[in-house]
Design a protein around this motif. Sequence first.
Motif, short mmCIF file in Angstrom:
data_model
loop_
_atom_site.label_atom_id
_atom_site.label_comp_id
_atom_site.label_asym_id
_atom_site.label_seq_id
_atom_site.Cartn_x
_atom_site.Cartn_y
_atom_site.Cartn_z
N TYR A 1 -63.26 -27.55 17.59
CA TYR A 1 -63.24 -26.79 18.85
C TYR A 1 -63.83 -25.40 18.61
N GLU A 2 -64.20 -24.75 19.71
CA GLU A 2 -64.75 -23.40 19.61
C GLU A 2 -64.28 -22.61 20.82
N ASP B 1 -59.30 -2.86 24.29
CA ASP B 1 -58.56 -4.02 23.78
C ASP B 1 -58.26 -5.06 24.86
N ASN B 2 -59.07 -5.10 25.92
CA ASN B 2 -58.98 -6.25 26.84
C ASN B 2 -59.71 -7.40 26.17
N VAL B 3 -59.07 -8.56 26.10
CA VAL B 3 -59.71 -9.73 25.48
C VAL B 3 -59.73 -10.87 26.48
N VAL B 4 -60.87 -11.53 26.64
CA VAL B 4 -60.91 -12.73 27.49
C VAL B 4 -61.47 -13.91 26.70
N VAL B 5 -60.94 -15.10 27.01
CA VAL B 5 -61.53 -16.33 26.48
C VAL B 5 -62.44 -16.83 27.59
N VAL B 6 -63.74 -16.74 27.36
CA VAL B 6 -64.70 -17.11 28.41
C VAL B 6 -64.70 -18.63 28.60
N CYS B 7 -64.57 -19.34 27.48
CA CYS B 7 -64.79 -20.78 27.57
C CYS B 7 -64.25 -21.46 26.31
N SER B 8 -63.67 -22.65 26.48
CA SER B 8 -63.33 -23.46 25.30
C SER B 8 -64.34 -24.60 25.24
N ILE B 9 -64.78 -24.92 24.04
CA ILE B 9 -65.79 -25.97 23.88
C ILE B 9 -65.27 -26.96 22.84
N LEU C 1 -57.26 -31.43 24.20
CA LEU C 1 -56.24 -30.54 23.65
C LEU C 1 -55.01 -30.58 24.53
N THR C 2 -53.83 -30.54 23.91
CA THR C 2 -52.62 -30.33 24.72
C THR C 2 -52.57 -28.83 25.06
N ASP C 3 -51.82 -28.49 26.08
CA ASP C 3 -51.74 -27.07 26.46
C ASP C 3 -51.17 -26.24 25.32
N ARG C 4 -50.19 -26.83 24.62
CA ARG C 4 -49.56 -26.09 23.51
C ARG C 4 -50.58 -25.77 22.41
N GLU C 5 -51.43 -26.78 22.09
CA GLU C 5 -52.48 -26.56 21.07
C GLU C 5 -53.45 -25.50 21.54
N PHE C 6 -53.85 -25.58 22.82
CA PHE C 6 -54.82 -24.62 23.34
C PHE C 6 -54.26 -23.20 23.28
N GLN C 7 -52.99 -23.03 23.65
CA GLN C 7 -52.39 -21.69 23.62
C GLN C 7 -52.33 -21.16 22.18
#
Length: 522
Positions: free
Chosen positions: A216-217, A226-234, A256-262
């Motif tokens: 995954y990426e 220090d604002n951080v955003v996750v633009v996209c999961s690949i 991915l399960t939600d727990r793994e993604f978090q």
Amino acid sequence: MPRRTDLNSVLVIGSGPIVIGQAAEFDYSGTQALRVLKEEGVRVILVNSNPATIMTDPEFADATYIEPITPEVIEKIIEKEKPDAILPTLGGQTALNAAISLDERGVLAKYNVELIGANIEAINLGEDREAFKGVVERAGGESARSVIVHSMPEALEAAKELGYPMVVRPSFTMGGLGSGMAYNEEDLYRIAGAGIQYSPTSEVLLEESILGWKEYELEMMRDTNDNVVVVCSIENFDPVGVHTGDSITVAPALTLTDREFQKLRDIAINVIREVGVDTGGCNIQFAIDPKTGRIIVIEMNPRVSRSSALASKATGFPIAKIATKLSLGYTLDEIPNDITQKTPASFEPTLDYVVVKVPRFAFEKFPAADPTLTTTMKSVGEAMALGRNFTEALQKAMRSLEQKGASFSFKPLTLSEAELAELIEKTKVPTTQRIYQVQQALLAGATVEQLHEATKIDPWFLDQLVLLNEVAGVVHAKRDNLDPETLKLAKRHGFSDAQIAEIIGSSEDVVRGVRHALGIRP
């Protein structure tokens, strides 16, 4: 925070000639950057040795130097143009390495030029394999067991500890150059020997094998507040062992399960903070062991990358453009989102569609090349498609390659037990043909379990290929009386008129005529 007023001229370093392993994605990013700098009233100086890119078009920069991207040449340009800052994060590894060389030679200090977009410390922490291991540990993540070596005797010693197979990764290279899997001592001599040569620091990382894990990426951005955003999961369709640039990739991550993604999200945010990327984009790659759920951080690019170009197109969030604004001192909450124009860029994009990228290869032009896919990138381009589901986006992307045989064939297939076993055996080796072999094996009666065992491709993806074969079966059953429901079903799963024609034994024109008569259009 308003824009910095002390930056009146900026030198942008391009990515140089297009080569296999890094292509026009950096021209795409760099051109966005030039536009933003001009809009902000900054004098733009560009150095890029590639005259065949849109970037070097005279309208994009105030001064364009089509010169080799070497520290010597860049120093002369700095001496002449006297820029206030250098932006090196939009020209791939070429530009990043050039910036490091300038710093090491004392050029930046001599002419009092600042690096914006990333500082030397952050670049070194992200790119130096050993330093990055410490970062991951402090961020609460885990790295693969590994040993750093600078010579062949050291490599052979490390092999005793790590065992075969193991991954060989040189430091500070691009597109997986010089990397590979060593299955025995002979491989180690060949790959590590080349890796020590390719690495500017003659440094190679030998790593425990995580072959077959899921990859995954996360595409990230961070500003000075220090604002951080996750633009996209690949997510990669292929398991670890195939370079991301050579794998079919899917956004957002689907298995991915939600727990793994978090958990990935938390680790990624800690890593970007620990490295100190404070004005721009970066991407972080992960591997997850499907058996135990163990998460490993593979690597990070403290710059705009190939995936950033993909994520920008997939989400409509222009990463290079925003990274440039951040490097000028803006914060994410001050930059309007391009699509909505109402929400700020500090809101993470949400996708209610699926994006699939399929790599394009040109092995026919390189008869001596080995078509086996490894950790060294071999694709020469890619096609991307959007759909309401994975199957639609996948089929559309494959068709967009515009290569003969790029689409699946659903002709009924009967194979003997021995032939089917042989086909399954073939799928064990990742090649450009593997996805077709997998689909054909499933069509001929192989099970998802058999193919997961052979390929380590996630069962969910294999099940989607089964679904495509099932839809083809429904179309075949209705071949004498195509009704609107069947056509709609086929279109929902990305079947072209030509594929439907092949399944029902008709011509593409007839299928299109029937479809239009029934009022079924995009």
